[in-house]
Design an enzyme around this catalytic site. Sequence first.
Site, PDB file in Angstrom:
ATOM      1  CE  LYS A  54      -2.960   2.471   3.327  1.00 49.85           C
ATOM      2  NZ  LYS A  54      -2.176   3.673   3.232  1.00 49.85           N
ATOM      3  CG  LEU A  89      -1.413  -0.839   6.843  1.00 54.01           C
ATOM      4  CD1 LEU A  89      -0.382  -0.846   5.714  1.00 54.01           C
ATOM      5  CD2 LEU A  89      -0.702  -0.943   8.183  1.00 54.01           C
ATOM      6  CG  ASP A  90      -2.930   4.927  10.654  1.00 51.95           C
ATOM      7  OD1 ASP A  90      -3.963   4.373  11.048  1.00 51.95           O
ATOM      8  OD2 ASP A  90      -1.954   5.193  11.378  1.00 51.95           O
ATOM      9  CE1 TYR A  91      -5.970   8.821   1.832  1.00 55.41           C
ATOM     10  CE2 TYR A  91      -4.838  10.702   2.824  1.00 55.41           C
ATOM     11  CZ  TYR A  91      -5.489  10.111   1.750  1.00 55.41           C
ATOM     12  OH  TYR A  91      -5.670  10.831   0.588  1.00 55.41           O
ATOM     13  CB  THR A  93       0.518   3.505   7.648  1.00 59.02           C
ATOM     14  OG1 THR A  93       0.427   4.275   8.838  1.00 59.02           O
ATOM     15  CG2 THR A  93       1.470   2.342   7.894  1.00 59.02           C
TER      16      THR A  93
END
Length: 247
Positions: A54, A89-91, A93
Amino acid sequence: RACEDLIARGAVAVNGETVVRSPVWVLPAVDRVTIDGRPVRLKADRLVYVMLYKPRNTVTTLEDPDGRRTVGELVDHPSGERLYPVGRLDYDTMGLVLMTNDGDLANRLTHPRYEVHKTYRAVVKGRLEDEMLEKLRDGFYLTDRRSGRTDGASRTAGALIEVVRREPTRTLIDITLREGRNRQVRRMLAKVGCPVKKLVRIQMGPLTLKGVPMGAWRELSAGEVGALKKAAGLVKGSTGRSKRADE
Ligand code: URA
């Protein structure tokens, strides 16, 4: 024949609507099928497991009401199967996101008892001194958030930490956690005074991102799927994590 008989007597419903004629086409991962009101579990035609690297500025969902890029847009598997991200996962990360249509494995991997360890490479601001590392390794209290609201505080489980490089203005570390609380790595490091500048998940249980460029994805090998199931306690004779350790 038996299924046709069930349909003919009006026992079968798809998404709440009784089916009166066959055939009826359903998407196993999406549609809800019931017989006499009881849900039937449908298996997808083919179980698919992929890992995605990602990039930043991507949400870990299949759709985003705000129109941001989603992980679903980055994985166009030729089977056309709808693949769901396991965990989040955070935006901002980056890193390894497992995506699959195997609901059993996904449920296991997101259940606190079977959660596999995850390793993050973090670049933090400032010099992370030894006493801060000790604090991170021992664990400390972080507030819990549920449904967007603060809901008490509990102690983090200990983290494994390896210092990759120390520089005067930044430190690189690998941090391994066995729990996945909201923005946990960022909050832990902010608490010791070294905010995260960059965060990449590089490992999830037996899976590593090696060889996958950012933004790309690849299918897991049969060996990787087996190892993941074993880690999640889904293979006979292994329990992933001992019951005792949870008590
Ligand atoms: N910890 C974080 O702070 N963010 C993530 O995305 C994952 C773990």
